[in-house]
Design a protein around this motif. Structure first.
Motif, PDB file in Angstrom:
ATOM      1  N   GLY A  34     -37.732 -22.258-111.549  1.00 22.73           N
ATOM      2  CA  GLY A  34     -38.752 -23.134-112.119  1.00 22.73           C
ATOM      3  C   GLY A  34     -39.245 -24.215-111.180  1.00 22.73           C
ATOM      4  O   GLY A  34     -40.347 -24.733-111.348  1.00 22.73           O
ATOM      5  N   ALA A  35     -38.445 -24.547-110.180  1.00 18.42           N
ATOM      6  CA  ALA A  35     -38.810 -25.617-109.245  1.00 18.42           C
ATOM      7  C   ALA A  35     -39.601 -25.116-108.031  1.00 18.42           C
ATOM      8  O   ALA A  35     -40.086 -25.922-107.240  1.00 18.42           O
ATOM      9  CB  ALA A  35     -37.546 -26.331-108.760  1.00 18.42           C
ATOM     10  N   GLN A  36     -39.753 -23.800-107.879  1.00 19.47           N
ATOM     11  CA  GLN A  36     -40.400 -23.263-106.685  1.00 19.47           C
ATOM     12  C   GLN A  36     -41.899 -23.067-106.912  1.00 19.47           C
ATOM     13  O   GLN A  36     -42.294 -22.397-107.866  1.00 19.47           O
ATOM     14  CB  GLN A  36     -39.757 -21.945-106.260  1.00 19.47           C
ATOM     15  N   PRO A  37     -42.747 -23.603-106.036  1.00 14.50           N
ATOM     16  CA  PRO A  37     -44.196 -23.470-106.204  1.00 14.50           C
ATOM     17  C   PRO A  37     -44.763 -22.145-105.693  1.00 14.50           C
ATOM     18  O   PRO A  37     -45.936 -21.842-105.909  1.00 14.50           O
ATOM     19  CB  PRO A  37     -44.756 -24.631-105.385  1.00 14.50           C
ATOM     20  N   VAL A  38     -43.937 -21.354-105.017  1.00 18.58           N
ATOM     21  CA  VAL A  38     -44.404 -20.078-104.478  1.00 18.58           C
ATOM     22  C   VAL A  38     -43.253 -19.080-104.546  1.00 18.58           C
ATOM     23  O   VAL A  38     -42.081 -19.451-104.454  1.00 18.58           O
ATOM     24  CB  VAL A  38     -44.929 -20.228-103.018  1.00 18.58           C
ATOM     25  N   TYR A  39     -43.607 -17.816-104.753  1.00 21.46           N
ATOM     26  CA  TYR A  39     -42.627 -16.735-104.700  1.00 21.46           C
ATOM     27  C   TYR A  39     -43.294 -15.544-104.026  1.00 21.46           C
ATOM     28  O   TYR A  39     -44.508 -15.520-103.832  1.00 21.46           O
ATOM     29  CB  TYR A  39     -42.075 -16.386-106.093  1.00 21.46           C
ATOM     30  N   PHE A  40     -42.477 -14.576-103.632  1.00 24.08           N
ATOM     31  CA  PHE A  40     -42.973 -13.444-102.856  1.00 24.08           C
ATOM     32  C   PHE A  40     -42.578 -12.149-103.542  1.00 24.08           C
ATOM     33  O   PHE A  40     -41.450 -12.008-104.004  1.00 24.08           O
ATOM     34  CB  PHE A  40     -42.397 -13.477-101.435  1.00 24.08           C
ATOM     35  N   ILE A  41     -43.511 -11.188-103.564  1.00 23.52           N
ATOM     36  CA  ILE A  41     -43.304  -9.884-104.176  1.00 23.52           C
ATOM     37  C   ILE A  41     -43.309  -8.843-103.057  1.00 23.52           C
ATOM     38  O   ILE A  41     -44.247  -8.811-102.254  1.00 23.52           O
ATOM     39  CB  ILE A  41     -44.435  -9.555-105.170  1.00 23.52           C
ATOM     40  N   ALA A  42     -42.289  -7.986-103.017  1.00 24.04           N
ATOM     41  CA  ALA A  42     -42.233  -6.922-102.012  1.00 24.04           C
ATOM     42  C   ALA A  42     -42.090  -5.569-102.701  1.00 24.04           C
ATOM     43  O   ALA A  42     -41.278  -5.412-103.621  1.00 24.04           O
ATOM     44  CB  ALA A  42     -41.055  -7.145-101.066  1.00 24.04           C
TER      45      ALA A  42
ATOM     46  N   SER B 222     -46.425  -9.862-100.934  1.00 23.40           N
ATOM     47  CA  SER B 222     -47.502 -10.719-101.434  1.00 23.40           C
ATOM     48  C   SER B 222     -46.950 -12.075-101.852  1.00 23.40           C
ATOM     49  O   SER B 222     -46.034 -12.139-102.664  1.00 23.40           O
ATOM     50  CB  SER B 222     -48.167 -10.080-102.662  1.00 23.40           C
ATOM     51  N   PRO B 223     -47.522 -13.153-101.330  1.00 25.41           N
ATOM     52  CA  PRO B 223     -47.147 -14.483-101.832  1.00 25.41           C
ATOM     53  C   PRO B 223     -47.871 -14.737-103.151  1.00 25.41           C
ATOM     54  O   PRO B 223     -49.008 -14.317-103.334  1.00 25.41           O
ATOM     55  CB  PRO B 223     -47.653 -15.423-100.734  1.00 25.41           C
ATOM     56  N   LYS B 224     -47.194 -15.398-104.055  1.00 28.12           N
ATOM     57  CA  LYS B 224     -47.772 -15.731-105.356  1.00 28.12           C
ATOM     58  C   LYS B 224     -47.609 -17.222-105.600  1.00 28.12           C
ATOM     59  O   LYS B 224     -46.528 -17.777-105.399  1.00 28.12           O
ATOM     60  CB  LYS B 224     -47.073 -14.972-106.496  1.00 28.12           C
ATOM     61  N   GLY B 225     -48.671 -17.855-106.039  1.00 31.02           N
ATOM     62  CA  GLY B 225     -48.629 -19.267-106.387  1.00 31.02           C
ATOM     63  C   GLY B 225     -48.793 -19.437-107.878  1.00 31.02           C
ATOM     64  O   GLY B 225     -48.616 -18.485-108.639  1.00 31.02           O
TER      65      GLY B 225
END
Length: 191
Positions: A17-25, A37-40
């Protein structure tokens, strides 16, 4: 250093919940191109239960994730701490693509913030949840979300979005089928 978890406990949920970005592989079955793919937009990710998560898939330049998931289901989601204590969290699992016509879509869409240009919801059943040190991940500050994607999608009329999706979202760069013609019809899907 690293640890495998049997579920998304309170500490991991708080970290996500604290992360402003995550990545999908994802990757195709054989050969082809691996996609990351980076996700915001923090409100595009939700935890459904101890081992199931979902994220809102918005209009984009390609359809790699959808194509790969429909071909083989393999997906990894990664969160990195760019501030605070170092940590990397990876959620490995099997993903499935829900489009607006799917029965679960209308209930799930309510779990996300408001965004135009919704293509699908990706649901991931996690079979491995692991974190590691992240000691070499740099400190970076988060200023704010870029609103360009939402603004871009919000400016497009239905026919423009239909044409864009038909051109860019029917198959992956490796020719793997993505969204079918009826799934690329943006009949005002907005979260």
């Amino acid at each position: 250093m690293g640890k495998i978890h049997d579920k998304l406990n309170d500490r991991l949920r708080e970290f996500i919940g604290a992360q402003p970005v995550y990545f999908i592989a994802t990757a195709p079955e054989q050969g082809g191109h691996v996609n990351v793919s980076p996700k915001g937009y923090a409100d595009t990710f939700t935890i459904l239960d101890d081992t199931t998560v979902a994220y809102l898939d918005l209009d984009g330049s390609g359809v790699e994730t959808i194509s790969h998931l429909r071909q083989n289901g393999r997906i990894t989601i990664m969160f990195c701490a760019f501030s605070g204590p170092p940590n990397i969290l990876r959620l490995y699992g099997t993903g499935r693509v829900l489009v607006p016509e799917d029965p679960d879509f209308s209930d799930l869409i309510k779990r996300f913030g408001p965004h135009p240009g919704v293509r699908s919801i990706v649901v991931v059943d996690c079979d491995r949840i692991s974190d590691s040190c992240g000691f070499s991940v740099p400190f970076m500050s988060f200023d704010k979300d870029r609103t360009l994607l939402d603004k871009w999608a919000g400016r497009k009329e239905v026919q423009q979005r239909r044409s864009y999706r038909a051109k860019n979202n029917r198959e992956s760069i490796d020719g793997i089928p993505g969204l079918s013609p009826e799934e690329t019809d943006p009949v005002v899907h907005h979260s």
